[in-house]
Design a protein around this motif. Structure first.
Motif, PDB file in Angstrom:
ATOM      1  N   GLU A  68      -8.233   6.198  -6.401  1.00 43.55           N
ATOM      2  CA  GLU A  68      -8.196   6.902  -5.119  1.00 43.55           C
ATOM      3  C   GLU A  68      -7.752   5.968  -3.994  1.00 43.55           C
ATOM      4  O   GLU A  68      -7.213   6.418  -2.988  1.00 43.55           O
ATOM      5  CB  GLU A  68      -9.586   7.476  -4.812  1.00 43.55           C
ATOM      6  N   SER A  69      -7.986   4.673  -4.178  1.00 40.80           N
ATOM      7  CA  SER A  69      -7.534   3.683  -3.197  1.00 40.80           C
ATOM      8  C   SER A  69      -6.079   3.327  -3.473  1.00 40.80           C
ATOM      9  O   SER A  69      -5.749   2.812  -4.537  1.00 40.80           O
ATOM     10  CB  SER A  69      -8.397   2.421  -3.300  1.00 40.80           C
ATOM     11  N   PRO A  70      -5.181   3.594  -2.507  1.00 45.35           N
ATOM     12  CA  PRO A  70      -3.755   3.323  -2.767  1.00 45.35           C
ATOM     13  C   PRO A  70      -3.367   1.866  -2.589  1.00 45.35           C
ATOM     14  O   PRO A  70      -2.210   1.502  -2.822  1.00 45.35           O
ATOM     15  CB  PRO A  70      -3.054   4.183  -1.697  1.00 45.35           C
ATOM     16  N   THR A  71      -4.317   1.020  -2.224  1.00 47.94           N
ATOM     17  CA  THR A  71      -3.969  -0.339  -1.806  1.00 47.94           C
ATOM     18  C   THR A  71      -3.346  -1.183  -2.902  1.00 47.94           C
ATOM     19  O   THR A  71      -2.309  -1.819  -2.704  1.00 47.94           O
ATOM     20  CB  THR A  71      -5.232  -1.041  -1.277  1.00 47.94           C
ATOM     21  N   ARG A  72      -3.993  -1.223  -4.063  1.00 48.83           N
ATOM     22  CA  ARG A  72      -3.620  -2.229  -5.050  1.00 48.83           C
ATOM     23  C   ARG A  72      -2.751  -1.651  -6.167  1.00 48.83           C
ATOM     24  O   ARG A  72      -3.078  -0.598  -6.712  1.00 48.83           O
ATOM     25  CB  ARG A  72      -4.868  -2.852  -5.687  1.00 48.83           C
TER      26      ARG A  72
ATOM     27  N   PRO B 132       4.972  -0.716  -4.595  1.00 50.85           N
ATOM     28  CA  PRO B 132       5.913  -0.632  -3.485  1.00 50.85           C
ATOM     29  C   PRO B 132       7.359  -0.828  -3.965  1.00 50.85           C
ATOM     30  O   PRO B 132       7.637  -1.676  -4.828  1.00 50.85           O
ATOM     31  CB  PRO B 132       5.484  -1.783  -2.569  1.00 50.85           C
TER      32      PRO B 132
ATOM     33  N   GLU C 214       0.815  -1.224   0.000  1.00 55.99           N
ATOM     34  CA  GLU C 214       0.000   0.000   0.000  1.00 55.99           C
ATOM     35  C   GLU C 214       0.850   1.275   0.000  1.00 55.99           C
ATOM     36  O   GLU C 214       0.326   2.355   0.299  1.00 55.99           O
ATOM     37  CB  GLU C 214      -0.993   0.043   1.188  1.00 55.99           C
TER      38      GLU C 214
ATOM     39  N   PRO D  14     -13.780  12.889  -3.254  1.00 52.52           N
ATOM     40  CA  PRO D  14     -12.757  12.265  -4.096  1.00 52.52           C
ATOM     41  C   PRO D  14     -13.183  10.928  -4.690  1.00 52.52           C
ATOM     42  O   PRO D  14     -12.585  10.470  -5.654  1.00 52.52           O
ATOM     43  CB  PRO D  14     -11.582  12.050  -3.141  1.00 52.52           C
ATOM     44  N   TYR D  15     -14.191  10.316  -4.100  1.00 55.26           N
ATOM     45  CA  TYR D  15     -14.540   8.980  -4.578  1.00 55.26           C
ATOM     46  C   TYR D  15     -16.045   8.785  -4.596  1.00 55.26           C
ATOM     47  O   TYR D  15     -16.739   9.029  -3.611  1.00 55.26           O
ATOM     48  CB  TYR D  15     -13.913   7.901  -3.673  1.00 55.26           C
TER      49      TYR D  15
ATOM     50  N   PHE E 118     -11.637  10.694   5.539  1.00 58.34           N
ATOM     51  CA  PHE E 118     -12.618  10.022   4.689  1.00 58.34           C
ATOM     52  C   PHE E 118     -13.676   9.287   5.499  1.00 58.34           C
ATOM     53  O   PHE E 118     -13.404   8.775   6.588  1.00 58.34           O
ATOM     54  CB  PHE E 118     -11.919   8.943   3.853  1.00 58.34           C
TER      55      PHE E 118
ATOM     56  N   SER F  18      -6.681   8.193   4.109  1.00 53.40           N
ATOM     57  CA  SER F  18      -6.863   7.656   2.758  1.00 53.40           C
ATOM     58  C   SER F  18      -8.166   6.881   2.708  1.00 53.40           C
ATOM     59  O   SER F  18      -8.656   6.406   3.729  1.00 53.40           O
ATOM     60  CB  SER F  18      -5.710   6.723   2.377  1.00 53.40           C
ATOM     61  N   LEU F  19      -8.706   6.761   1.494  1.00 52.05           N
ATOM     62  CA  LEU F  19      -9.950   6.023   1.282  1.00 52.05           C
ATOM     63  C   LEU F  19      -9.822   4.588   1.765  1.00 52.05           C
ATOM     64  O   LEU F  19     -10.772   4.023   2.317  1.00 52.05           O
ATOM     65  CB  LEU F  19     -10.280   6.036  -0.218  1.00 52.05           C
ATOM     66  N   THR F  20      -8.673   3.994   1.519  1.00 51.41           N
ATOM     67  CA  THR F  20      -8.421   2.622   1.973  1.00 51.41           C
ATOM     68  C   THR F  20      -7.048   2.578   2.621  1.00 51.41           C
ATOM     69  O   THR F  20      -6.105   3.184   2.138  1.00 51.41           O
ATOM     70  CB  THR F  20      -8.481   1.591   0.830  1.00 51.41           C
TER      71      THR F  20
ATOM     72  N   VAL G 157     -15.049  16.570  -9.549  1.00 51.51           N
ATOM     73  CA  VAL G 157     -14.276  17.807  -9.375  1.00 51.51           C
ATOM     74  C   VAL G 157     -13.052  17.486  -8.532  1.00 51.51           C
ATOM     75  O   VAL G 157     -13.046  17.681  -7.323  1.00 51.51           O
ATOM     76  CB  VAL G 157     -15.129  18.910  -8.707  1.00 51.51           C
ATOM     77  N   PRO G 158     -11.998  16.990  -9.166  1.00 52.19           N
ATOM     78  CA  PRO G 158     -10.828  16.553  -8.397  1.00 52.19           C
ATOM     79  C   PRO G 158     -10.021  17.702  -7.819  1.00 52.19           C
ATOM     80  O   PRO G 158      -9.233  17.497  -6.912  1.00 52.19           O
ATOM     81  CB  PRO G 158      -9.969  15.801  -9.423  1.00 52.19           C
TER      82      PRO G 158
ATOM     83  N   ARG H 235     -12.596   5.807 -10.817  1.00 52.27           N
ATOM     84  CA  ARG H 235     -12.083   6.614  -9.707  1.00 52.27           C
ATOM     85  C   ARG H 235     -11.433   5.740  -8.640  1.00 52.27           C
ATOM     86  O   ARG H 235     -10.991   6.244  -7.602  1.00 52.27           O
ATOM     87  CB  ARG H 235     -13.222   7.447  -9.094  1.00 52.27           C
TER      88      ARG H 235
END
Lengths: 381, 381
Positions: B48-52, B127, A121, A209-210, A250, A320-322, B208-209, B45
């Motif tokens: 926005e999740s940084p996980t994957r 990563p 992440e 944002p999401y 969030f 963060s969202l996740t 609207v980012p 969108r």
């Protein structure tokens, strides 16, 4: 109030420095939005621009040092950070690398290890070519991983952080309650998406944002698609999943509606989803693990049913969202008071899926719903 | 229609492959949202999740191959991409690295060079520890830079891309025209920000980012701050700078208003800004350089005036809020038909600044305003 008192950041830095000392790290080097904001409170939507790199150094002792583009100096000066070093970015020859190397060299010694988040992440928000330049400019200092320090710190929220997440959840609760005003048979889905974002803003979101979701007959295909222009029609299941932001934090949860009366399989699926998230909620106390919550939900979902391709059944959230942890079989993170989690069970219904999501807070005792708890019946539009 | 016809993507891939062949690259490895979307049309969108992590490989010949989390498979299958390889992410042990290494090994040979964007305005969205694992899993293949291939391709827009940017600019033009409905003396600035985002959505923005701005007496402190809760008052200069998205493409321009009558210095500064952007507009034809546009504006702005800390006076835009080139002294990029630029002069007024921004299209002849051209007079609220 917005933001946090300086004591919040002092406590975060102190916790980081304790761990750094234990791990033998002379500094942390941070490059992403939540990493910088966690230690500084620096909040701006300017990160949407990928052009400029931003750096924060957390030394072994003392306050963090910001090494940032000059365009950010005025705003950074409003935070608790004193030592702000700037360059005029973008600079095609040397985009902050020399300034960063000089600062790292001043704050650490030859042979020192500098921790940089490199695990799950995370990513390094600077050009790869500049990382190579940096490495050769800092002598025998070595850039290594941060051993999960940021993950460990950010995963457990302070009361002040929880208050901001709670506020975000309440804003989307009010917006979700007003969905019948904006969505009914005949409304194009992209119009529903626009109007729902407007409701979120009207109810107090700083920005949205999401937003993802879907609406098709008896379920939807996935949960990450943008909106189609197709009008809602009777028999559709509409799902809206929003991550709105209030004061930098969030919420992330969804709601489902049946357009017209729901079919028996849809009613049963929705009820099963609530059963699953309720069961995980009951279990979500300190000492239980992320993995156990996954299995609790998965057993209910797959008892005669089929899972989805989401890869997990919930996750952390906050700046963060996740965030970590992930509700998956392999994540054995023990829950702690102050963690904020989503419970996100999904289930297949014929060739479609339904997904439900709640936000909860882990406490020393029983957990708390941050999103308003709902019953098994799918509401009708 | 939304998105693009497959021919658009075929042309992009063909152009990339021509350059790859010239540079001896056996494949491109891409990891960020605009990079993946440029070659696939994959719009969500969910980034926005940084996980994957998400990966796309552009081989030396043939169509791109997607190596992505299973949660994205259904949406990717709706693009023109056929070869979609998935893993169940997040996976704490092997988050797609083996699948990516296997795919790279299948598409390239031992000793080959694989290009990965590593220059200015890029980063690797995976990563760092996984990059090291990947490098050791692909034998003697070598991950090198992309020699600016993505920069070169994305900087020049197709007609279809320009149409989407134009549409985004027209939406914000309608929203800007309605600002008098939502902002006047007494309105808190954060409320102006919320209501302006609502106007953008109502006028057709998908999301609207980006919204930044300011409002203080006789100017503002910077152009990247989030909104304060301070009410507007007479003598304030209100600035709103938005990057809204329509069908995946941004606009990025701002407008200024005086709350009540403007002071003479503010009127003069606004007029000077328009003079500067108009002068750069007149010069913005194929063969002129980014550097020349900078100097043209800077000469006007600093003739008895002082610049700002922004670091540049404009930039490209398109799939991202900000893109190459930069209007700075050192960027000698020659303008070409199809480039979309912002002209963004800024000027100091006593202890405050004023910034103006327009979006223009470079053509074979005279340039075109994509944002509606305005006159020297600052409008009054």
């Amino acid at each position: 109030m917005t933001g946090f008192a300086p004591a919040e950041f002092e406590a975060r830095v102190a916790r980081a420095q304790t761990r750094m000392q234990r791990l033998g790290l002379a500094a942390l080097l941070l490059t992403t939005e939540p990493e910088l904001r966690y230690f500084t409170g620096y909040l701006t939507r300017f990160w949407e621009s990928p052009t400029r790199p931003w750096f924060l150094i957390v030394p072994a002792s003392g306050k963090p040092v910001a090494v940032i583009p000059s365009i950010g100096a005025a705003l950074m000066a409003q935070t608790w950070i004193d030592d702000i070093r700037t360059w005029s970015a973008p600079d095609l020859i040397d985009d902050g690398v020399s300034l960063l190397a000089d600062t790292l060299s001043e704050l650490t010694a030859e042979g020192d290890e500098i921790g940089c988040p490199d695990g799950h992440e995370t990513h390094l928000r600077m050009p790869l070519a500049d990382l190579r330049r940096l490495q050769s400019a800092i002598g025998t200092r070595k850039i290594v991983g941060d051993h999960g320090i940021l993950r460990g710190l950010r995963m457990v929220k302070s009361d002040a952080e929880v208050a901001k997440i709670r506020a975000a959840c309440q804003i989307s609760a009010r917006a979700f309650a007003r969905v019948p005003e904006i969505a009914s048979a005949g409304t194009p889905l992209d119009q529903v998406f626009r109007r729902f974002q407007m409701l979120c803003l009207e109810e107090g979101a700083d920005w949205v944002p999401y937003l993802a979701g879907g609406a098709e007959q008896g379920g939807y295909i996935d949960v990450i698609s943008p909106a189609s222009q197709t009008p809602l029609r009777s028999g559709d299941v509409l799902m809206l999943d929003t991550g709105l932001v209030r004061d930098g934090y969030f919420c992330d949860y969804d709601r489902n509606w049946s357009v017209g009366p729901a079919s028996a399989p849809v009613r049963a699926a929705h009820s099963r989803l609530i059963e699953a998230s309720d069961a995980a909620f009951e279990q979500a106390r300190p000492g239980a693990t992320a993995s156990q919550l996954f299995h609790t939900m998965n057993t209910i979902l797959t008892d005669g049913g089929v899972g989805t391709d989401a890869g997990r059944l919930g996750h952390g959230l906050g700046m963060s969202l996740t965030e970590w942890p992930s509700l998956i079989p392999d994540d054995h993170t023990e829950l702690e008071a102050g963690m904020v989690l989503t419970l996100e069970p999904g289930i297949a219904v014929n060739d479609k899926i339904l997904v439900h999501e709640e936000n909860i807070l882990i406490t020393d005792g029983a957990p708390e719903f941050l999103s308003p708890r709902i019953g098994p019946e799918i509401p009708e539009l």
